[in-house]
Design an enzyme around this catalytic site. Structure first.
Site, PDB file in Angstrom:
ATOM      1  N   ASP A 111       0.064 -27.267  12.328  1.00  0.00           N
ATOM      2  CA  ASP A 111       0.071 -28.654  11.846  1.00  0.00           C
ATOM      3  C   ASP A 111       1.385 -29.042  11.164  1.00  0.00           C
ATOM      4  O   ASP A 111       2.137 -28.193  10.707  1.00  0.00           O
ATOM      5  CB  ASP A 111      -1.109 -28.916  10.904  1.00  0.00           C
ATOM      6  CG  ASP A 111      -1.203 -27.895   9.767  1.00  0.00           C
ATOM      7  OD1 ASP A 111      -0.726 -26.757   9.940  1.00  0.00           O
ATOM      8  OD2 ASP A 111      -1.752 -28.241   8.707  1.00  0.00           O
ATOM      9  N   GLU A 178      -3.431 -25.896   8.430  1.00  0.00           N
ATOM     10  CA  GLU A 178      -3.109 -25.021   7.286  1.00  0.00           C
ATOM     11  C   GLU A 178      -2.792 -25.862   6.056  1.00  0.00           C
ATOM     12  O   GLU A 178      -3.205 -25.538   4.944  1.00  0.00           O
ATOM     13  CB  GLU A 178      -1.907 -24.127   7.638  1.00  0.00           C
ATOM     14  CG  GLU A 178      -1.602 -23.070   6.569  1.00  0.00           C
ATOM     15  CD  GLU A 178      -0.830 -23.596   5.378  1.00  0.00           C
ATOM     16  OE1 GLU A 178      -1.051 -23.092   4.263  1.00  0.00           O
ATOM     17  OE2 GLU A 178      -0.020 -24.522   5.542  1.00  0.00           O
TER      18      GLU A 178
END
Ligand SMILES: [Zn+2]
Ligand SMILES: [Zn+2]
Length: 451
Positions: A111, A178
């Site tokens: 991400d 994350e």
């Protein structure tokens, strides 16, 4: 493949020599193997750099890594892995079985962040999107997860091409979310340890915004902190600013609370036990002469041990309530203290595994390029992989990512380089990516040594 020597006696002698060489050699594999790894990486580097630039220019926010996950899945499939997408959201699990031996999990997060890139790089992100609250935001890989994915793909290719030099099973993970901490938990809940080969070791790397490219850094034991986000609503009794005697002013109470919270680390936690209590946001009121009904505070808390974490949270609850009582507030106006879901436990690098990997990195990269680092108060949900019932040893290590000249210059000038999450964070692709691939490949060669 080597041909069998015609003379059987010579063959046995050669094998005995090979076995004893393996027993007494360093964990660097042979110079020929290392050279071969380097060659394989050099051959595929142009396509890895192209992949990196593509990922960098097309970042996606946490929980929205759809295109990124598809790209990672496709690359791992092409590298020869059996790929299963959509594990715990956009998670990708890729498996390569290569005979009897340990199972090693390598994890890369996927991400990006709501940051407007200002690096000026030709492949800088220009992506804009709406966040989950509907607000228009820019998106940037400001935490280097694009490097992590590229290294994962590079290591996957090299390890698949060089299967003859290791034996065991690889489980590669492309992990979503994350930054918002839900990704690891969601993937683990979806059962990568039960539906896929259960790992004996879990490894990950993270780019480092201070270390020069070409180096790696390691920390034994606690490497990253427990991170907790806390929301506090300090309630009062609102009214006219000119009649404070008819109110209970939550601004004054919140100000007292912020100062009192500073005594937790300085007066309640033992010196030498790391802890942070930061009030990062303070909001209340609308106008000069109105005493508001409430004030909201947002805090971030950091620690390593579970005891310090619990003690800090309990102290915050006690102090906020105690001050509200002292202000004369009734029970139904006591402060509301809530822990955000975006909390992550401390990352504990298994000391034995970390020492072993440090030895491997020193052998492959050189002593001066393998640095022992101090723990930091950042958080990483990679910690979750070591906290399941299986208690699998984990290790996350740092990957230097800054041009060595920039590091030297900043040391000389006493200036600080842009940190991770900065709009100016600018990792240099080469040799960062190559070093990451070497480190991951070397780790697998050592942990899954050919018998
Ligand atoms: Zn980050
Ligand atoms: Zn990160």
């Amino acid at each position: 493949m080597k041909a069998f020597p015609k003379n059987c006696y010579t063959y046995i002698l050669l094998n005995l020599f090979a076995v004893s060489f393996r027993c007494f050699s360093d964990p660097a594999a042979t110079p020929e193997i290392r050279k071969d790894v380097q060659l394989k990486i050099d051959q595929q580097y142009p396509s890895l750099e192209a992949l990196y630039k593509h990922l960098h220019a097309h970042p996606e926010l946490s929980f929205h890594e759809e295109q990124t996950a598809a790209k990672v899945a496709e690359e791992l499939k092409q590298a020869g892995f059996a790929v299963t997408p959509k594990i715990g959201g956009h998670g990708v699990v890729a498996v390569l079985r290569n005979g009897e031996g340990p199972t090693i999990l390598l994890r890369a997060d996927m991400d990006a962040l709501p940051v407007k890139e200002e690096t000026g790089l030709p492949y800088a992100s220009r992506v804009q999107t709406k966040n989950d609250k509907g607000t228009e935001v820019s998106v940037m890989h400001a935490c280097g997860h694009d490097v992590h994915m590229t290294v994962l793909v590079g290591a996957a290719r090299v390890l698949a091409q060089m299967k003859v030099h290791w034996q065991g099973t690889l489980v590669l993970i492309g992990q979503p979310a994350e930054e918002r901490v839900g990704g690891a938990k969601a993937m683990l809940a979806a059962g990568p340890f039960s539906h896929f080969p259960k790992p004996d070791y879990c490894l990950a790397l993270h780019v480092n915004a201070k270390l020069p490219a070409g180096t790696v850094g390691y920390v034994e034991g606690f490497a990253l902190a427990n991170t907790d986000q806390m929301n506090i609503t300090i309630r009062g009794v609102g009214g006219h600013g000119a009649w404070p005697q008819t109110t209970k002013d939550p601004i004054v109470l919140a100000a007292q609370t912020v100062l009192a919270l500073q005594t937790i680390v300085s007066r309640e936690i033992a010196p030498g036990e790391p802890a942070v209590v930061t009030v990062g946001s303070f909001h209340g009121g609308t106008k000069h002469n109105i005493i508001p009904e409430e004030v909201t505070l947002q805090l971030t808390l950091r620690s390593y041990s579970a005891e310090v974490r619990e003690k800090t949270i309990a102290a915050i609850k006690r102090i906020t309530r105690g001050l509200a009582l002292a202000a004369g507030l009734p029970e139904n106006r006591m402060p509301i203290v809530e822990l955000d879901e975006e909390s992550t436990p401390a990352t504990y690098n298994d000391p034995e595994l970390t020492r072993r990997l440090a030895g491997v990195f020193k052998a492959w990269l050189g002593n001066e390029k393998t640095r022992r680092e101090q723990p930091v108060m950042g958080g990483e949900d990679f910690s979750e992989y070591g906290r399941t019932a299986e208690k699998i040893p984990i290790c996350i290590f740092w990957l230097g990512s800054i041009e060595p000249d920039r590091v030297k210059e900043s040391e000389r000038m006493g200036s600080t380089l842009p940190s991770l999450h900065s709009s100016l964070y600018r990792p240099v692709p080469e040799p960062t990516i190559k070093t990451g691939v070497i480190a991951m490949t070397a780790a697998v060669f050592d942990l899954a040594q050919k018998k």
